[in-house]
Design a protein around this motif. Sequence first.
Motif, short mmCIF file in Angstrom:
data_model
loop_
_atom_site.label_atom_id
_atom_site.label_comp_id
_atom_site.label_asym_id
_atom_site.label_seq_id
_atom_site.Cartn_x
_atom_site.Cartn_y
_atom_site.Cartn_z
N HIS A 263 27.28 -23.62 19.62
CA HIS A 263 27.40 -22.43 20.15
C HIS A 263 26.39 -21.67 19.46
O HIS A 263 25.58 -20.82 20.31
N PHE A 264 25.64 -21.89 18.38
CA PHE A 264 24.33 -21.44 17.80
C PHE A 264 23.31 -21.69 18.57
O PHE A 264 22.59 -20.91 19.24
N LEU A 265 23.15 -22.99 19.01
CA LEU A 265 22.05 -23.46 19.72
C LEU A 265 22.12 -22.82 21.17
O LEU A 265 20.97 -22.93 21.80
N SER A 266 23.18 -22.49 21.72
CA SER A 266 23.43 -21.79 23.09
C SER A 266 22.51 -20.68 23.20
O SER A 266 21.96 -20.38 24.27
N TYR A 267 22.10 -20.08 21.93
CA TYR A 267 21.47 -18.69 22.28
C TYR A 267 19.77 -19.06 22.49
O TYR A 267 19.11 -18.05 23.01
N GLN A 268 19.37 -20.48 22.19
CA GLN A 268 18.03 -20.93 22.34
C GLN A 268 17.97 -20.72 23.96
O GLN A 268 16.78 -20.28 24.46
N GLU A 269 18.90 -21.27 24.92
CA GLU A 269 18.99 -21.13 26.24
C GLU A 269 18.78 -19.76 26.79
O GLU A 269 18.46 -19.62 28.12
N LYS A 270 19.36 -18.84 26.23
CA LYS A 270 19.41 -17.48 26.43
C LYS A 270 17.86 -16.66 26.00
O LYS A 270 17.93 -15.56 26.29
N GLY A 271 17.20 -17.44 25.27
CA GLY A 271 15.85 -16.97 24.95
C GLY A 271 15.52 -16.51 23.63
O GLY A 271 14.53 -15.97 23.27
N LEU A 272 16.52 -17.17 22.61
CA LEU A 272 16.18 -16.94 21.11
C LEU A 272 15.37 -17.93 20.93
O LEU A 272 15.20 -19.00 21.05
N LYS B 264 34.44 -29.34 13.04
CA LYS B 264 33.98 -28.18 13.73
C LYS B 264 32.29 -28.22 13.96
O LYS B 264 31.89 -27.42 14.38
N GLU B 265 31.77 -29.12 13.09
CA GLU B 265 30.07 -28.93 13.08
C GLU B 265 29.61 -28.97 14.34
O GLU B 265 28.71 -27.90 14.78
N ASP B 266 29.83 -29.90 15.31
CA ASP B 266 29.31 -29.82 16.58
C ASP B 266 29.46 -28.64 17.61
O ASP B 266 28.72 -27.86 18.05
N GLU B 267 30.74 -28.05 17.34
CA GLU B 267 31.10 -26.80 17.96
C GLU B 267 30.16 -25.53 17.55
O GLU B 267 29.96 -24.95 18.33
N PHE B 268 30.20 -25.50 16.13
CA PHE B 268 29.34 -24.37 15.61
C PHE B 268 27.85 -24.49 16.03
O PHE B 268 27.13 -23.71 16.59
N LEU B 269 27.37 -25.81 15.93
CA LEU B 269 26.00 -26.04 16.43
C LEU B 269 25.51 -25.82 17.99
O LEU B 269 24.83 -24.99 18.22
N HIS C 177 21.14 -34.07 6.80
CA HIS C 177 20.69 -34.43 8.01
C HIS C 177 20.91 -33.30 8.76
O HIS C 177 19.89 -32.98 9.86
N THR C 178 21.90 -32.49 8.97
CA THR C 178 22.28 -31.37 9.89
C THR C 178 20.91 -30.34 9.86
O THR C 178 20.50 -29.94 10.71
N LEU C 179 20.61 -29.95 8.56
CA LEU C 179 19.60 -28.77 8.28
C LEU C 179 18.28 -29.50 8.74
O LEU C 179 17.44 -28.68 9.37
N LYS C 180 18.01 -30.68 8.39
CA LYS C 180 16.75 -31.52 8.87
C LYS C 180 16.79 -31.40 10.37
O LYS C 180 15.59 -30.97 10.95
N TYR C 181 17.56 -31.43 11.16
CA TYR C 181 17.72 -31.48 12.44
C TYR C 181 17.29 -29.87 13.00
O TYR C 181 16.45 -29.61 13.78
N LEU C 182 18.09 -29.07 12.43
CA LEU C 182 17.78 -27.59 12.73
C LEU C 182 16.17 -27.10 12.21
O LEU C 182 15.72 -26.52 13.02
N LYS C 183 15.71 -27.90 11.28
CA LYS C 183 14.30 -27.55 11.13
C LYS C 183 13.37 -28.20 12.10
O LYS C 183 12.42 -27.52 12.30
N THR C 184 13.84 -29.12 12.61
CA THR C 184 12.93 -29.64 13.81
C THR C 184 12.78 -28.68 15.08
O THR C 184 11.90 -28.91 15.74
N LEU C 185 13.94 -27.92 15.11
CA LEU C 185 13.82 -27.11 16.19
C LEU C 185 13.16 -25.54 15.74
O LEU C 185 13.28 -24.55 16.58
N GLY C 186 12.67 -25.37 14.57
CA GLY C 186 12.04 -24.39 14.00
C GLY C 186 12.84 -23.38 13.24
O GLY C 186 12.20 -22.62 12.81
N VAL C 187 14.09 -23.65 12.98
CA VAL C 187 14.94 -22.93 12.37
C VAL C 187 14.54 -23.25 10.80
O VAL C 187 14.06 -24.11 10.30
#
Length: 405
Positions: free
Chosen positions: A104-113, A97-102, A136-146
């Motif tokens: 959903h979380f990243l959809s907030y970026q499209e809303k202006g987060l 369910k990793e992709d589903e979780f990510l 791998h997942t955490l490094k991907y998130l860090k590239t987005l600024g998380v």
Amino acid sequence: MDPLDVMMHVDNIKPHFQAIFSADSHEVIGYEVLGRLELGTETISLGHFFHDPNVPDDFKMEIDQQIQDLALQRYMNEKINVDLYLNVHANYFTTDKEDEFLDHFLSYQEKGLDLTHIVIEITEQEFHGDIELLTHTLKYLKTLGVKVAIDDLGTGASNLDRISLIEPDILKVDLLALQNESMSNAYHGVIYSLSLLARKLGAELLFEGIESNYHFHYAWRNNGRYYQGDFLSSTTNQFVSKTILRERFRHDIQQFIQVERSKLTAKFQLTANLNKQLYEQWRQIRKNRSLDEQIDSLAKAMEHIFFRVYVTDEDGFQKTVNLIRTETGWIWDETVKGKNWSWRPYFIENVIRMNEERNGILSDLYNDIETGERIRTFSYPIDQSLYLFLDISPMYLDENEDLLW
């Protein structure tokens, strides 16, 4: 509360927020999101629910997502411009369910987060999956600024290798163990190690569980940049003013600085006094006797301060016996003569310093290998290639409390 009871009251689960403060700005720099079950006038923490290994991950993910959704919506609606810390179970990132979780979380970026204001908190101790998938997942998130924080350090057995692989931005240290006197001595060493690890990783230290002024001072003097706990601000369902504790921080930290100056002054004065006393005592000792006999005379002359005395050469080989003070007097331990101590922390560095400065050096506070007690060692050059090591007795340190920090 039974996990099924929690699931039956999903609509009553709300996000609460605990402020996180910064040592440099003295302001709120973030909020940790914590789930609470609101039943009438009662507010129940969900910590046990999330940490219970018997609760299915699907249950935890459902509740997590609801809490995060509500928290992110409020955070964005109220235009909060400090960091938001979201607790996420590390195992979520290695399931199907990793992709589903990510997504959903990243959809907030499209809303202006702004993702640079989001901190993902994970508890490394509870992770049981593939570390490569997680990193791998955490490094991907860090590239987005998380940013990534490792939670609950200092309360259990953490794997330092895995922490290094994750490359966290923040190490979150729980001060709960400080309330247990039987654990506190060992805990000081753990905190020191975590402080060194944070420095090596380029991470910041965040101390949580601050329940008193003592905890606050302890976190500050152990290089904490961020602070969290009920002593500063309790968990509520509201965001607080950024500057709510600015003046109190300024006042408290000024007091901490005064205390620290007093303790450092005591250490410098002890160093100067010991240099003077050892210089005088060593001059008076007859040099026509063996080195063992010479340090025996020295030890007896300064037995009110030291409980163990010995000499090594510049390469760390012990040239004398250990002179050890007991209840019945001084004894000679012959078994250590010829052993090498160059492997000990700072040995080579301190020998070079003594050669350059021609003065003695007071060590930091540490647990003695033989006795298990907290001591300090004073190192002193007696000629170009011989160095005295004198262990200060715990009793002397207890009588001079400024030396116990």
